[in-house]
Design a protein around this motif. Structure first.
Motif, PDB file in Angstrom:
ATOM      1  N   GLY A  94      71.473  53.308  55.628  1.00  0.00           N
ATOM      2  CA  GLY A  94      72.127  53.908  54.459  1.00  0.00           C
ATOM      3  C   GLY A  94      72.543  52.843  53.467  1.00  0.00           C
ATOM      4  O   GLY A  94      72.357  52.982  52.254  1.00  0.00           O
ATOM      5  N   LEU A  95      73.079  51.738  53.984  1.00  0.00           N
ATOM      6  CA  LEU A  95      73.553  50.645  53.137  1.00  0.00           C
ATOM      7  C   LEU A  95      72.388  49.945  52.439  1.00  0.00           C
ATOM      8  O   LEU A  95      72.462  49.626  51.250  1.00  0.00           O
ATOM      9  CB  LEU A  95      74.320  49.650  54.008  1.00  0.00           C
ATOM     10  CG  LEU A  95      75.391  48.811  53.343  1.00  0.00           C
ATOM     11  CD1 LEU A  95      76.348  49.677  52.529  1.00  0.00           C
ATOM     12  CD2 LEU A  95      76.157  48.018  54.384  1.00  0.00           C
ATOM     13  N   GLU A  96      71.317  49.736  53.173  1.00  0.00           N
ATOM     14  CA  GLU A  96      70.131  49.070  52.591  1.00  0.00           C
ATOM     15  C   GLU A  96      69.574  49.923  51.439  1.00  0.00           C
ATOM     16  O   GLU A  96      69.171  49.409  50.403  1.00  0.00           O
ATOM     17  CB  GLU A  96      69.085  48.863  53.683  1.00  0.00           C
ATOM     18  CG  GLU A  96      68.045  47.805  53.349  1.00  0.00           C
ATOM     19  CD  GLU A  96      66.823  48.352  52.647  1.00  0.00           C
ATOM     20  OE1 GLU A  96      66.295  47.668  51.747  1.00  0.00           O
ATOM     21  OE2 GLU A  96      66.405  49.465  52.969  1.00  0.00           O
ATOM     22  N   PHE A  97      69.616  51.233  51.635  1.00  0.00           N
ATOM     23  CA  PHE A  97      69.167  52.149  50.573  1.00  0.00           C
ATOM     24  C   PHE A  97      70.050  52.020  49.326  1.00  0.00           C
ATOM     25  O   PHE A  97      69.558  51.875  48.211  1.00  0.00           O
ATOM     26  CB  PHE A  97      69.192  53.591  51.108  1.00  0.00           C
ATOM     27  CG  PHE A  97      69.067  54.635  50.038  1.00  0.00           C
ATOM     28  CD1 PHE A  97      67.856  54.877  49.412  1.00  0.00           C
ATOM     29  CD2 PHE A  97      70.173  55.377  49.647  1.00  0.00           C
ATOM     30  CE1 PHE A  97      67.750  55.830  48.414  1.00  0.00           C
ATOM     31  CE2 PHE A  97      70.072  56.333  48.653  1.00  0.00           C
ATOM     32  CZ  PHE A  97      68.855  56.555  48.039  1.00  0.00           C
ATOM     33  N   ASP A 136      81.511  58.549  49.938  1.00  0.00           N
ATOM     34  CA  ASP A 136      82.408  57.866  48.982  1.00  0.00           C
ATOM     35  C   ASP A 136      81.840  56.586  48.385  1.00  0.00           C
ATOM     36  O   ASP A 136      82.577  55.786  47.840  1.00  0.00           O
ATOM     37  CB  ASP A 136      83.774  57.552  49.626  1.00  0.00           C
ATOM     38  CG  ASP A 136      84.614  58.809  49.784  1.00  0.00           C
ATOM     39  OD1 ASP A 136      84.084  59.901  49.522  1.00  0.00           O
ATOM     40  OD2 ASP A 136      85.776  58.707  50.168  1.00  0.00           O
ATOM     41  N   PHE A 137      80.518  56.389  48.490  1.00  0.00           N
ATOM     42  CA  PHE A 137      79.922  55.211  47.860  1.00  0.00           C
ATOM     43  C   PHE A 137      79.956  55.376  46.347  1.00  0.00           C
ATOM     44  O   PHE A 137      79.855  56.484  45.827  1.00  0.00           O
ATOM     45  CB  PHE A 137      78.472  55.013  48.325  1.00  0.00           C
ATOM     46  CG  PHE A 137      77.594  56.202  48.075  1.00  0.00           C
ATOM     47  CD1 PHE A 137      76.857  56.316  46.909  1.00  0.00           C
ATOM     48  CD2 PHE A 137      77.525  57.229  49.003  1.00  0.00           C
ATOM     49  CE1 PHE A 137      76.063  57.428  46.670  1.00  0.00           C
ATOM     50  CE2 PHE A 137      76.738  58.348  48.775  1.00  0.00           C
ATOM     51  CZ  PHE A 137      75.998  58.447  47.601  1.00  0.00           C
ATOM     52  N   GLY A 138      80.107  54.260  45.647  1.00  0.00           N
ATOM     53  CA  GLY A 138      80.090  54.311  44.182  1.00  0.00           C
ATOM     54  C   GLY A 138      81.328  54.934  43.562  1.00  0.00           C
ATOM     55  O   GLY A 138      81.450  55.004  42.353  1.00  0.00           O
ATOM     56  N   HIS A 176      69.151  50.114  45.476  1.00  0.00           N
ATOM     57  CA  HIS A 176      69.320  50.789  44.180  1.00  0.00           C
ATOM     58  C   HIS A 176      70.521  50.229  43.418  1.00  0.00           C
ATOM     59  O   HIS A 176      71.038  50.870  42.506  1.00  0.00           O
ATOM     60  CB  HIS A 176      69.458  52.302  44.389  1.00  0.00           C
ATOM     61  CG  HIS A 176      68.178  52.928  44.822  1.00  0.00           C
ATOM     62  ND1 HIS A 176      67.848  53.071  46.151  1.00  0.00           N
ATOM     63  CD2 HIS A 176      67.119  53.392  44.117  1.00  0.00           C
ATOM     64  CE1 HIS A 176      66.644  53.621  46.234  1.00  0.00           C
ATOM     65  NE2 HIS A 176      66.181  53.832  45.027  1.00  0.00           N
ATOM     66  N   LEU A 177      70.947  49.030  43.832  1.00  0.00           N
ATOM     67  CA  LEU A 177      72.030  48.293  43.154  1.00  0.00           C
ATOM     68  C   LEU A 177      73.350  49.062  43.136  1.00  0.00           C
ATOM     69  O   LEU A 177      74.126  48.988  42.184  1.00  0.00           O
ATOM     70  CB  LEU A 177      71.609  47.903  41.726  1.00  0.00           C
ATOM     71  CG  LEU A 177      70.291  47.119  41.634  1.00  0.00           C
ATOM     72  CD1 LEU A 177      69.945  46.832  40.184  1.00  0.00           C
ATOM     73  CD2 LEU A 177      70.372  45.830  42.428  1.00  0.00           C
TER      74      LEU A 177
END
Length: 297
Positions: free
Chosen positions: A127-130, A158-160, A134-135
């Motif tokens: 998930g993190l690599e994805f 809750d990413f971003g 995508h920056l």
């Protein structure tokens, strides 16, 4: 953005509160499925919502198009004007019943088997690599933001959102935990995707220990606890920041197995690659997935 959430989603229960406001489990009146509603109050400028908020939401919506199995889906966004100065933005996510904190608490003694830990960490890193490819930085990875479905599927949540919430957090007295924060964030230095890898290392250790690795009560205390394990970094590795290296007593690195006794040799090597002080030398999510730890039986 759709205008009104209250018409389509019916709150069923409060499922969490924190620095970012209250989270509700709700039912979509059209489909009948459960969702998670997260609202944040955003300061409105004369042109409506600040560009930064619009940009964050656009980014989150773009992530949905890729439909990654280890990233929670954003299903809808609603904005409601509260006052001339404030807009309530509600984000509608797929609902997952438990987070990693609950999952670990429910695990019977002596804890999770090695194979299950590998599976959890592999999914988390995928998930993190994805996100990183995508920056997108997560910036606030901790067990409460990692969801685990009943089938054992890991989803990053809750990413971003950290940037979107920053302006709101100034209005709340809730203390945000420092325990998963990278040294460069604690030192208020520049930072990028390696901050998420540091947090992942803290979580990796915690999955074995079933309790957090570094429990600091302030930025300096958190750094002190980190250096008690990894040693005081060399002068040339110290960033140009207001907190000076001389504030900390000299420490030698301690064997990581003293703190995470159940970890395998390859697991310990990967953990140290994640808990590397210099962000430029810290392992990436992509490289971590290729680590021998994941190739072992």
């Amino acid at each position: 953005m759709a205008q009104e959430c209250s018409l389509q989603y019916e709150p069923v229960a409060e499922i969490g509160g924190g620095a970012y406001g209250t989270v509700y489990k709700a039912r979509d009146k059209e489909s009948g499925q459960f969702v998670a509603l997260k609202s944040v109050r955003v300061q409105t400028d004369q042109n409506g919502l600040p560009l930064s908020t619009v940009r964050e939401v656009a980014l989150l919506k773009r992530m949905v198009l890729f439909d990654h199995p280890n990233v929670v889906k954003l299903m809808d966004v609603c904005a409601t004007l509260r006052t001339d100065q404030e807009t309530k933005v509600t984000l509608v996510f797929e609902h997952v019943d438990q987070d990693l904190r609950t999952y670990l608490d429910k695990a019977p003694a002596p804890g999770l088997p090695e194979g299950r830990i590998k599976d959890l960490m592999r999914q988390l890193l995928q998930g993190l690599e994805f996100l990183h490819s995508h920056l997108v930085l997560h910036r606030d990875l901790k067990p409460e933001n990692i969801l685990v479905t009943s089938r054992g599927q890991v989803k990053l949540a809750d990413f971003g959102l950290a940037r979107m919430y920053n302006c709101h957090m100034a209005l709340t007295p809730v203390v945000v935990t420092l325990w998963y924060r990278a040294p460069e964030v604690l030192l208020q230095s520049t930072y990028a995707t390696p901050v998420d890898i540091w947090s992942t290392g803290c979580i990796f250790a915690e999955v074995y220990r079933r309790k957090p690795l570094f429990c600091g009560e302030s930025e300096v205390d958190q750094l002190t606890k980190i250096f008690e394990v990894i040693g005081l970094p060399a002068e040339e590795e110290w960033p140009d920041v207001s907190i000076k290296r001389d504030n900390f007593s000299p420490q030698s690195p301690q064997p990581i197995t003293d703190f995470v006794p159940d970890i395998s040799e390859q697991g310990a090597a990967l953990l140290l690659d994640m808990l590397t002080f210099d962000p430029l030398k810290r392992i990436s999510a992509f490289k971590a997935l290729e680590h021998p730890f994941f190739q072992e039986d």
